[in-house]
Design a protein around this motif. Structure first.
Motif, PDB file in Angstrom:
ATOM      1  N   MET A  89      31.687  39.211  66.991  1.00 36.37           N
ATOM      2  CA  MET A  89      32.682  40.253  66.729  1.00 36.37           C
ATOM      3  C   MET A  89      32.169  41.135  65.602  1.00 36.37           C
ATOM      4  O   MET A  89      31.584  40.651  64.633  1.00 36.37           O
ATOM      5  CB  MET A  89      34.043  39.642  66.386  1.00 36.37           C
ATOM      6  N   VAL A  90      32.380  42.450  65.772  1.00 38.59           N
ATOM      7  CA  VAL A  90      31.877  43.443  64.829  1.00 38.59           C
ATOM      8  C   VAL A  90      32.958  44.486  64.584  1.00 38.59           C
ATOM      9  O   VAL A  90      33.560  45.001  65.538  1.00 38.59           O
ATOM     10  CB  VAL A  90      30.613  44.163  65.377  1.00 38.59           C
ATOM     11  N   LEU A  91      33.180  44.807  63.324  1.00 34.86           N
ATOM     12  CA  LEU A  91      34.115  45.860  62.945  1.00 34.86           C
ATOM     13  C   LEU A  91      33.373  46.865  62.078  1.00 34.86           C
ATOM     14  O   LEU A  91      32.742  46.494  61.083  1.00 34.86           O
ATOM     15  CB  LEU A  91      35.300  45.272  62.164  1.00 34.86           C
ATOM     16  N   ARG A  92      33.406  48.145  62.486  1.00 39.11           N
ATOM     17  CA  ARG A  92      32.740  49.202  61.730  1.00 39.11           C
ATOM     18  C   ARG A  92      33.676  50.395  61.564  1.00 39.11           C
ATOM     19  O   ARG A  92      34.524  50.659  62.428  1.00 39.11           O
ATOM     20  CB  ARG A  92      31.458  49.690  62.419  1.00 39.11           C
ATOM     21  N   GLY A  93      33.496  51.100  60.450  1.00 37.06           N
ATOM     22  CA  GLY A  93      34.300  52.286  60.208  1.00 37.06           C
ATOM     23  C   GLY A  93      33.493  53.371  59.522  1.00 37.06           C
ATOM     24  O   GLY A  93      32.564  53.086  58.753  1.00 37.06           O
ATOM     25  N   GLU A  94      33.831  54.625  59.826  1.00 39.09           N
ATOM     26  CA  GLU A  94      33.223  55.794  59.182  1.00 39.09           C
ATOM     27  C   GLU A  94      34.338  56.739  58.754  1.00 39.09           C
ATOM     28  O   GLU A  94      35.341  56.892  59.472  1.00 39.09           O
ATOM     29  CB  GLU A  94      32.274  56.530  60.138  1.00 39.09           C
ATOM     30  N   TYR A  95      34.138  57.368  57.602  1.00 36.92           N
ATOM     31  CA  TYR A  95      35.151  58.302  57.120  1.00 36.92           C
ATOM     32  C   TYR A  95      34.457  59.506  56.502  1.00 36.92           C
ATOM     33  O   TYR A  95      33.555  59.366  55.669  1.00 36.92           O
ATOM     34  CB  TYR A  95      36.058  57.643  56.082  1.00 36.92           C
ATOM     35  N   ASP A  96      34.860  60.708  56.950  1.00 36.33           N
ATOM     36  CA  ASP A  96      34.321  61.948  56.394  1.00 36.33           C
ATOM     37  C   ASP A  96      35.135  62.310  55.157  1.00 36.33           C
ATOM     38  O   ASP A  96      36.257  62.832  55.265  1.00 36.33           O
ATOM     39  CB  ASP A  96      34.405  63.076  57.429  1.00 36.33           C
ATOM     40  N   VAL A  97      34.590  62.021  53.981  1.00 35.30           N
ATOM     41  CA  VAL A  97      35.279  62.356  52.737  1.00 35.30           C
ATOM     42  C   VAL A  97      35.420  63.866  52.619  1.00 35.30           C
ATOM     43  O   VAL A  97      36.486  64.395  52.278  1.00 35.30           O
ATOM     44  CB  VAL A  97      34.511  61.783  51.531  1.00 35.30           C
ATOM     45  N   THR A  98      34.343  64.566  52.916  1.00 33.99           N
ATOM     46  CA  THR A  98      34.338  66.020  53.031  1.00 33.99           C
ATOM     47  C   THR A  98      33.474  66.362  54.232  1.00 33.99           C
ATOM     48  O   THR A  98      32.909  65.473  54.887  1.00 33.99           O
ATOM     49  CB  THR A  98      33.770  66.687  51.767  1.00 33.99           C
TER      50      THR A  98
END
Length: 812
Positions: free
Chosen positions: A405-414
């Motif tokens: 099981m794999v959990l990944r996240g990305e977030y564009d701060v700007t």
């Protein structure tokens, strides 16, 4: 066979797997029927419309296929369609709505001219929803450029343009200072690949180095071993199935050749030949309900399911389910196979936040599993290859279970800065009875010892990082920072089932025996190894002259902590090393890329084997250095690349009974890769590689100048596809795989001859009762050639016999 202790350990997991299987099945059934009411209502009013099932590809390719099927005269201005891609066309359409469905998102539209022909022009306004479609859910346009780029495919749909370059993120193949190839799900399906080894045979620099129905699958890239446990899942090590990686859940298989410590961190077994990454499938914007059945010689039957849906006001939530089951008798004598794979891929696609979660459960049982041979020290010449259907050593079984099981996240701060993080866990279990046969004589005599092996690996993987874009005057920067950590603990039990007894046989007339009983033997596993890999990396890609020149500079600090428990002489092992990278890309034209790189790989220290006077001694981590240069050209529908490289890797020998790292293996080579369309309806994939693998700087001077084990001079993998114009929907395929002579030992006394394998195939796409159907047939090793192959460690194995593969898939 009963193993009370082992059974108790896995019973809770087995019950959980049963519950998960029931939930998976119910979810598949409910999702498969959600769109039926809508589709059936539309079909009643449009039953007379023609049905289409045109695969995604370049805009020109899809338009030409549509024109052939409809018989229309279509005027295309090449300047308007150059470089554009289309999702293809599936369902029932009238002529003009079908054309405009193909053109959706391209900025183009089709108009009818006075003479009845059709012409493309720039769209005057956004195209309306196509009213003529049947059995197709409304299309949702995705505005994120990142999503479009991640899934872009090259002409011919066999290779994706972009792939993951480790911590540097997604990069177009022209913008990466390395030799990369990103194989698509369409290639996997059309070649009826059963595991990752079937996909990698398309690459001339990659070779399988273990028997196809062995316990494990290993590879060689640029003449260096890449173990199956070193395959990354979604860019993270230690999470893909340990011994054999299925591909039914894969959207892409990405191959980057050469050491890559800075890009990906150090893999668990420390390979330096290259990196392989599996990108899991995600739900597309269109609903998918695809089911299939398959057959493999002799009598292995199977089925697959692939379901995808998106939900939410903007399709932000996605679910993708994949399932596979196969069972039956293989082409190897007395061998039976049973395989299961289930995967669940969830994702959220917001304006700035993207999150993915992947769950994979794989199980495999092989009765009469084959093993690779080892050459006895007294063997003076390799015997000829025996009948490829015979079974060696003629007994044994293997049972594998992997849960990931794999959990990944990305977030564009700007708009210029993004952060990411990932965490994953995998548990791998093996229960096998097997024995490596020792080849004793040129007449084919061998012996083996049945060993009961219980193996359990628990891995945890973590990553976090950020990519930031900014300018300093005329220079653009993309700064990448990242940290990774892999924790892996291995328990092992090995029991000789027939103490002091050798099973004697002959490769030309093997003796098959029953599987030795494990009754009465304890199955308690003990600690084997514990390892923690921790790293921190920093890189900057500088761009000049409107990104015509891109320079990447960086380094990764890697710490290796390891403990082996089987040898009392061992002490805990804690070493660190810094591995740099430098790469440059120069694009004199938009479609031409000149590149060069210097990069180092890092491997944990080698361990002296049993039998050496210093058995168990672990040596310090060692670095592998690569220098590479090349040119890539995108000709529009055809892409080519030429690379030259040199890789220097420390090597070990046993001299005077003592094992030591006292030499070097230096591989120098030239590679040619090609993919795309050479003409309308004609596609090509593969290339050739020439490699000189040489032993140098050895304390034993007799070895210096010898050819490295398992490194052939020439390797060719070249496949072609042809769509005959008179038969719309039909595709004929062929492939040749050639490997020149290889040495089996460092002294170069033993060798195996060259190998040439031919594969052919055909597929046919049609529509039956408004249901797109694809029929596929492939024959591997067409002429049923018997041949040896070898690994970089000198293991020898037999190639598979002629294998017929049949399958049918339908999209409901």
């Amino acid at each position: 066979m009963s193993h009370p202790v082992h059974a108790q350990a896995i019973l809770p997991a087995f019950r959980i797997n049963q519950l998960a299987g029931l939930l998976l099945l119910s979810g598949m059934i409910s999702m498969a029927y959600m769109p039926r009411a809508y589709a059936e209502a539309v079909q009643e009013s449009h039953a007379a419309l023609p049905a289409f099932n045109i695969a995604a590809g370049s805009m020109d390719q899809v338009l030409n296929a549509y024109a052939r099927q409809t018989g229309i005269l279509l005027v295309i201005d090449a300047s308007l369609t150059q470089g554009k891609q289309s999702r293809g066309l599936r369902g029932q359409y009238d002529v003009l709505p079908g054309l405009n469905a193909i053109l959706t998102g391209s900025g183009l539209q089709a108009v009818v001219q006075d003479n009845g022909s059709y012409k493309l022009q720039k769209a005057l306004q956004p195209l309306p929803a196509t009213a003529g479609a049947v059995d197709t859910l409304p299309e949702v346009a995705v505005s994120s450029a990142r999503v479009a780029e991640d899934h872009s495919i090259y002409a011919g749909a066999q290779v994706a343009r972009a792939g993951r370059a480790g911590m540097l993120g997604q990069r177009d193949f022209l913008d990466v200072p390395f030799n990369v190839t990103n194989y698509t799900a369409e290639t996997i399906a059309n070649q009826q690949a059963r595991s990752i080894v079937d996909v990698l045979q398309n690459d001339p620099s990659v070779r399988q180095t273990s028997a196809r129905t062995n316990i494990n699958e290993d590879f060689s890239i640029r003449g260096f071993t890449v173990a199956s446990q070193d395959i990354a899942l979604n860019g993270m090590y230690g999470l893909a199935p340990y011994y054999r990686v299925p591909v039914e859940m894969a959207e892409r298989v990405e191959v980057l050749k050469g050491p890559s410590a800075l890009l990906n961190g150090m893999p668990p077994s420390g390979n330096v030949g290259g990196s392989i990454n599996i990108v899991p499938k995600r739900a597309g914007d269109e609903a998918l309900s695809r089911f299939g059945v398959s057959y493999m010689r002799d009598s292995v039957y199977g089925g697959t399911a692939d379901l995808g849906r998106r939900f939410g006001e903007n399709n932000e939530f996605g679910v993708r389910l994949n399932g596979m089951y196969r069972k039956g008798d293989t082409a190897i004598d007395q061998q039976k196979l049973e395989e299961f794979m289930g995967s669940l891929a969830l994702d959220y696609r917001g304006e700035r936040l993207r999150v993915t979660a992947d769950f994979i459960n794989q199980q495999e049982t092989i009765n009469k599993v084959v093993r690779q041979f080892q050459a006895d020290t007294g063997l003076t010449k390799m015997p000829g290859a025996p009948d490829n259907q015979l079974n060696y050593p003629g007994y044994g079984h293997s049972q594998m279970k992997d849960r990931s099981m794999v959990l990944r996240g990305e977030y564009d701060v700007t708009d210029a800065m993004m952060v990411y993080a990932g965490v994953g866990r995998r548990t791998s279990l093996m229960d096998a009875v097997a024995g490596n046969p020792i080849l004793k004589s040129t007449s084919g005599n061998y012996n083996s010892t049945p060993i009961w092996q219980l193996f359990e690996v628990k891995s945890e993987s973590f990553e976090a990082g950020s990519r930031i874009k900014f300018d300093t005057g005329p220079i653009g920067h993309q700064v990448s920072v990242g940290a990774t950590k892999v924790i892996q603990n291995t328990d092992l039990s090995m029991v000789a089932l027939l103490p002091g007894v050798l099973v004697n046989s002959n490769i030309f007339s093997p003796v098959y025996i029953g599987i030795p009983s494990t009754s009465g033997f304890a199955d308690n596993k003990t600690k084997y190894t514990a390892m923690t890999l921790t790293s921190f990396a920093l890189a900057d890609t500088l761009s000049f002259l409107d990104e015509k020149v891109q320079v990447t500079l960086g380094a990764r600090q890697q710490r290796v902590e390891q403990q082996a428990y089987l040898f009392s002489t061992n002490s805990p092992y804690d070493k660190s090393a810094l591995t740099p990278v430098g790469g440059v890309v120069f694009k004199p034209q938009e479609n031409v890329s000149l590149y060069a790189n210097y990069i180092e790989g890092l491997s944990q220290g080698q361990q002296a084997p049993v039998g050496a006077s210093n058995a168990g001694q672990i040596f310090s981590p060692y670095k592998t250095k690569q220098r590479e240069a090349g040119i890539k050209v995108d000709w529009g529908k055809l892409a080519t690349s030429v690379s030259v490289f040199e890789i220097e890797k420390p090597s070990a020998i046993t001299s005077g009974g003592t094992y030591s790292v006292s030499g070097e293996q230096r591989n120098r080579g030239v590679e040619f890769n090609v993919f795309g369309e050479v003409a309308d309806g004609i596609r090509i994939l593969g290339g050739g590689a020439y490699t000189q693998g040489e032993l140098v700087k050895n304390a034993s001077r007799a070895l210096n100048g010898n050819t490295a084990v398992g490194v052939p001079d020439w390797q060719i993998s070249l496949g072609g596809e042809w769509d005959p114009v008179p038969v719309p929907g039909l595709t004929l395929t062929s492939r040749v795989i050639y490997t020149s002579k290889q040495y089996v030992d460092q002294a170069n006394n033993l060798s195996i001859p060259s190998i040439t394998r031919f594969d052919i195939g055909a597929r046919y796409k049609t529509v039956l009762n408004a249901t797109p159907v694809t029929l596929r047939a492939n024959i591997e090793n067409l002429f049923n050639r018997d041949y040896w192959n070898t690994s970089n460690e000198g293991y020898i194995y037999l190639g598979m016999p002629r294998t017929l593969l049949l399958s049918a898939t339908a999209d409901f």
